[in-house]
Design an enzyme around this catalytic site. Structure first.
Site, PDB file in Angstrom:
ATOM      1  N   CYS A   1      -5.306  -1.883  -2.320  1.00  0.00           N
ATOM      2  CA  CYS A   1      -5.144  -2.423  -3.822  1.00  0.00           C
ATOM      3  C   CYS A   1      -5.947  -2.794  -4.788  1.00  0.00           C
ATOM      4  O   CYS A   1      -5.723  -2.276  -6.098  1.00  0.00           O
ATOM      5  CB  CYS A   1      -4.340  -3.765  -3.162  1.00  0.00           C
TER       6      CYS A   1
ATOM      7  N   HIS B   1      -9.855 -14.185  -4.009  1.00  0.00           N
ATOM      8  CA  HIS B   1      -8.207 -12.787  -4.524  1.00  0.00           C
ATOM      9  C   HIS B   1      -7.454 -13.159  -4.682  1.00  0.00           C
ATOM     10  O   HIS B   1      -6.532 -13.327  -4.204  1.00  0.00           O
ATOM     11  CB  HIS B   1      -8.033 -12.044  -3.099  1.00  0.00           C
TER      12      HIS B   1
ATOM     13  N   GLU C   1     -13.484  -7.301  -1.476  1.00  0.00           N
ATOM     14  CA  GLU C   1     -13.791  -8.597  -1.851  1.00  0.00           C
ATOM     15  C   GLU C   1     -14.797  -9.225  -0.402  1.00  0.00           C
ATOM     16  O   GLU C   1     -13.921  -8.901   0.448  1.00  0.00           O
ATOM     17  CB  GLU C   1     -12.290  -9.222  -2.025  1.00  0.00           C
TER      18      GLU C   1
ATOM     19  N   GLU D   1       0.059 -11.054  -3.600  1.00  0.00           N
ATOM     20  CA  GLU D   1      -0.924 -10.831  -3.725  1.00  0.00           C
ATOM     21  C   GLU D   1      -0.034  -8.807  -3.843  1.00  0.00           C
ATOM     22  O   GLU D   1       0.696  -7.796  -2.945  1.00  0.00           O
ATOM     23  CB  GLU D   1      -1.599 -10.346  -2.670  1.00  0.00           C
TER      24      GLU D   1
ATOM     25  N   SER E   1       4.812  -4.407   8.063  1.00  0.00           N
ATOM     26  CA  SER E   1       5.564  -3.693   7.778  1.00  0.00           C
ATOM     27  C   SER E   1       6.367  -3.069   8.347  1.00  0.00           C
ATOM     28  O   SER E   1       5.613  -2.765   9.851  1.00  0.00           O
ATOM     29  CB  SER E   1       4.883  -2.858   6.981  1.00  0.00           C
TER      30      SER E   1
HETATM   31  P1  NAP Z   1       6.092  -2.813   0.344  1.00  0.00           P
HETATM   32  O1  NAP Z   1       6.884  -1.505   0.138  1.00  0.00           O
HETATM   33  O2  NAP Z   1       6.313  -3.757  -0.960  1.00  0.00           O
HETATM   34  O3  NAP Z   1       6.114  -3.440   1.340  1.00  0.00           O
HETATM   35  C1  NAP Z   1       5.385  -4.802   1.544  1.00  0.00           C
HETATM   36  C2  NAP Z   1       6.302  -5.832   2.478  1.00  0.00           C
HETATM   37  O4  NAP Z   1       7.116  -6.705   2.161  1.00  0.00           O
HETATM   38  C3  NAP Z   1       6.537  -5.294   4.012  1.00  0.00           C
HETATM   39  O5  NAP Z   1       6.809  -5.648   4.959  1.00  0.00           O
HETATM   40  C4  NAP Z   1       7.752  -4.621   3.520  1.00  0.00           C
HETATM   41  O6  NAP Z   1       9.160  -4.452   4.304  1.00  0.00           O
HETATM   42  C5  NAP Z   1       8.490  -5.994   3.109  1.00  0.00           C
HETATM   43  N1  NAP Z   1       9.181  -6.281   1.624  1.00  0.00           N
HETATM   44  C6  NAP Z   1      10.136  -5.225   0.676  1.00  0.00           C
HETATM   45  N2  NAP Z   1      11.123  -5.530  -0.134  1.00  0.00           N
HETATM   46  C7  NAP Z   1      11.156  -7.092   0.547  1.00  0.00           C
HETATM   47  C8  NAP Z   1      11.619  -7.795   0.040  1.00  0.00           C
HETATM   48  N3  NAP Z   1      13.568  -7.765  -1.098  1.00  0.00           N
HETATM   49  N4  NAP Z   1      12.234  -9.487   0.521  1.00  0.00           N
HETATM   50  C9  NAP Z   1      11.463  -9.305   1.734  1.00  0.00           C
HETATM   51  N5  NAP Z   1      10.221  -8.690   1.906  1.00  0.00           N
HETATM   52  C10 NAP Z   1      10.538  -7.665   1.504  1.00  0.00           C
HETATM   53  O7  NAP Z   1       4.583  -2.817  -0.120  1.00  0.00           O
HETATM   54  P2  NAP Z   1       3.697  -1.811   0.551  1.00  0.00           P
HETATM   55  O8  NAP Z   1       4.147  -0.181   0.392  1.00  0.00           O
HETATM   56  O9  NAP Z   1       3.791  -1.923   2.573  1.00  0.00           O
HETATM   57  O10 NAP Z   1       2.286  -1.577   0.511  1.00  0.00           O
HETATM   58  C11 NAP Z   1       2.004  -1.424  -0.629  1.00  0.00           C
HETATM   59  C12 NAP Z   1       1.721  -2.340  -2.007  1.00  0.00           C
HETATM   60  O11 NAP Z   1       0.945  -3.383  -1.668  1.00  0.00           O
HETATM   61  C13 NAP Z   1       0.489  -1.532  -2.967  1.00  0.00           C
HETATM   62  O12 NAP Z   1       1.199  -1.613  -3.907  1.00  0.00           O
HETATM   63  C14 NAP Z   1      -0.775  -2.546  -3.340  1.00  0.00           C
HETATM   64  O13 NAP Z   1      -1.048  -2.684  -4.251  1.00  0.00           O
HETATM   65  C15 NAP Z   1       0.303  -3.846  -2.582  1.00  0.00           C
HETATM   66  N6  NAP Z   1      -0.918  -4.343  -1.655  1.00  0.00           N
HETATM   67  C16 NAP Z   1      -1.653  -5.523  -2.404  1.00  0.00           C
HETATM   68  C17 NAP Z   1      -2.799  -6.137  -2.002  1.00  0.00           C
HETATM   69  C18 NAP Z   1      -3.764  -7.881  -2.698  1.00  0.00           C
HETATM   70  O14 NAP Z   1      -4.156  -8.056  -2.327  1.00  0.00           O
HETATM   71  N7  NAP Z   1      -3.124  -7.714  -3.690  1.00  0.00           N
HETATM   72  C19 NAP Z   1      -3.282  -5.932  -0.946  1.00  0.00           C
HETATM   73  C20 NAP Z   1      -2.326  -4.464  -0.434  1.00  0.00           C
HETATM   74  C21 NAP Z   1      -1.799  -4.177  -0.527  1.00  0.00           C
HETATM   75  P3  NAP Z   1       8.852  -3.160   5.179  1.00  0.00           P
HETATM   76  O15 NAP Z   1       8.788  -2.087   3.803  1.00  0.00           O
HETATM   77  O16 NAP Z   1       9.305  -3.311   6.609  1.00  0.00           O
HETATM   78  O17 NAP Z   1      11.280  -2.767   4.166  1.00  0.00           O
END
Ligand code: NAP
Length: 477
Positions: A282, A447, A441, A248, A175
């Site tokens: 998450c 997961h 977990e 995820e 990120s």
């Molecule tokens: P995010 O804003 O979706 O970003 C996640 C990653 O995806 C970042 O590296 C981001 O890049 C990249 N990204 C965003 N749009 C993209 C696209 N169109 N193409 C390719 N890459 C793209 O999420 P976050 O705010 O970092 O993390 C929080 C979220 O993650 C929450 O919703 C949380 O629930 C979820 N999460 C889920 C799990 C699970 O195991 N299910 C675990 C941890 C977190 P940049 O931000 O660098 O621009």
């Protein structure tokens, strides 16, 4: 101040883009490092390096590939304190939890190294005389891993370890909020003799670098951990090449507290599951349903426990229970959701505002009563230390309310009644359910989210097999 460069083809290099990302310590609000804001050319370079390295990597015996995972675990352990310090600095995770993340990541590399002698193909009985049917499990090729900011180090390993063990190579993008620990790890990887191109780390925005990585025809699988919105965008971006995705995504985990539960245990577990890493996990307990006959007792205990949650400097000794939110944007998102919940009729029982702190993106641990199922706060992921609570009359209603949700990652139930446990196990529509314990977990589990919480999953045997594709061979002899 540190500046991180791209790690491509076994060496550090400047990005084609001259643009930089500033990494801010959320507690001090000061810039602590810069990293490349990589572009599509960086993505192409990294993918081509990974592609060039893949066949020779896959040709190595799996036990040899596992040896590199063990070396990764070793260098992490040898640098565990410095890595945890970097993690605290870039995301304001309290230092005890940051240390757990680093240590568990080392264990994760060891855990998947242990699968080297365990994963198997199959021999299938044929309908024909003189024929053998063999099912091989083979590497996918080049994996693209995209990480979130909340567990940047652990999630990196969740993608790197199964990729490398199974003979794929990987390009991983952290990120933009939290690239530091990943690039400190790149420096360590650079010392272990890993063949060049097998593991590449590139920093840059999701909308540019990330988009180029996932759209490339070189990419055999995209594994994203992030928001539902990013998941949707990646599904669209990978559609033209029909590229495999493992997603995820977010959650809105319900915690169901029945009248027969051990109330003190339930309060401790729900509070722990809500405030861990300032509510930015998450699988955090995101909404709570309590049986009406014990609602007053539960709310009183819950309110006291949340009011006692300490927050502050993540390096303080002893640690507070939580620290700052990751960014001003996240803080404002939480604030907006609480304000809209209040306007819709929710009552703030504890917290409900920013504390008076000299620096940092803090939000007070918050309990909301008088919540109803239709409220945004009961339906959308908050990702902060805010717990909305609602009563239920019987287990049928509690299960229906819990399942009435677009997310399906984790859930929990607190009860001493085995019949209720069995009903919840069969009827809750979530990838994970925790019974009488906090939400978190294990690496040997699986997961995986239902509905908008994702496609596929990570960890354990099933997580490993996500990284393998089958090849069935019919041998007539
Ligand atoms: P995010 O804003 O979706 O970003 C996640 C990653 O995806 C970042 O590296 C981001 O890049 C990249 N990204 C965003 N749009 C993209 C696209 N169109 N193409 C390719 N890459 C793209 O999420 P976050 O705010 O970092 O993390 C929080 C979220 O993650 C929450 O919703 C949380 O629930 C979820 N999460 C889920 C799990 C699970 O195991 N299910 C675990 C941890 C977190 P940049 O931000 O660098 O621009």
């Amino acid at each position: 101040m540190k500046t991180y460069r791209q790690y491509i083809d076994g060496g550090f290099r400047d990005s084609h883009s001259k643009d930089l990302i500033e990494v801010v310590n959320p507690f001090t609000e000061k810039v602590v490092a810069t990293a490349a804001n990589g572009d599509a050319q960086d993505a192409a370079d990294a993918l081509e390096a990974a592609q060039a390295a893949q066949a020779a990597w896959a040709a190595k015996p799996v036990i040899e590939r596992a040896g590199y995972l063990k070396k990764m675990a070793d260098v992490i352990r040898a640098n565990r304190v410095e890595l945890a310090r970097t993690l605290v600095e870039e995301q304001a995770k309290i230092s005890a939890l940051a240390q757990v993340e680093i240590d568990v990541t080392a264990e994760y590399f060891d855990y998947y190294a242990g699968w080297a002698r365990k994963y198997e193909g199959e021999i299938i009985e044929s309908d024909r005389a003189g024929e053998n049917i063999l099912l091989f499990r083979q590497p996918i090729g080049v994996i693209v891993g995209i990480c979130p900011w909340n567990f940047p180090f652990f999630v990196m390993a969740r993608k790197v370890a199964p990729s490398l063990l199974t003979g794929s190579t990987i390009v991983l993008k952290p990120s933009s909020e939290t690239p530091n620990t990943t690039f400190e790890f790149a420096k360590l990887v650079d010392t272990i003799g890993l063949p060049k191109g097998v593991l590449n780390f590139v920093s840059g925005r999701g909308s540019t670098l990330g988009d180029a990585l996932v759209k490339s025809p070189i990419t055999g699988m995209v594994t994203l951990t992030g928001s539902v919105e990013a998941g949707e965008q990646i599904i669209r971006a990978t559609a033209p090449n029909i590229t495999k995705t493992s997603l995820e995504l977010g959650g809105k985990a319900p915690a169901i507290v029945c009248a027969d539960a051990d109330m003190d245990l339930a309060v401790k577990a729900v509070v722990g599951s809500r405030v861990i890493f300032s509510g930015q996990v998450c699988n955090c307990a995101e909404r709570c349903y309590v049986e009406a006959s014990v609602a007053d007792e539960f709310m009183a205990k819950l309110g006291r426990a949340m009011a006692e949650v300490t927050f502050g400097d993540p390096f303080a000794d002893p640690n507070p229970a939580m620290s700052s939110q990751i960014s001003k944007e996240q803080l404002e998102k939480i604030e907006g959701m609480v304000q809209r919940a209040k306007a819709a009729g929710a009552e703030v029982l504890v917290g409900g505002e920013r504390p008076d702190m000299p620096t940092g993106f803090f939000y007070k641990p918050t309990v909301l009563g008088k919540c109803t199922q239709d409220m945004e706060i009961m339906r959308k992921e908050i990702f902060g230390p805010v717990l909305p609570v609602m009563p239920f009359s019987d287990l049928d209603e509690a299960i229906a309310l819990a399942n009435d949700c677009e997310y399906g990652l984790t859930s929990s139930i607190f009860t001493r009644d085995i019949n209720k446990v069995m009903r919840a196990s069969n009827e809750l529509k979530f990838g994970e359910t925790y019974v009488n314990r906090e939400h978190f977990e294990a690496m040997q589990g699986f997961h995986a989210g239902w509905r908008k919480s994702g496609i596929g999953g990570a960890d354990g045997k099933h997580g490993l097999y996500e990284y393998l594709q089958t090849h069935v061979v019919y041998i007539q002899h």
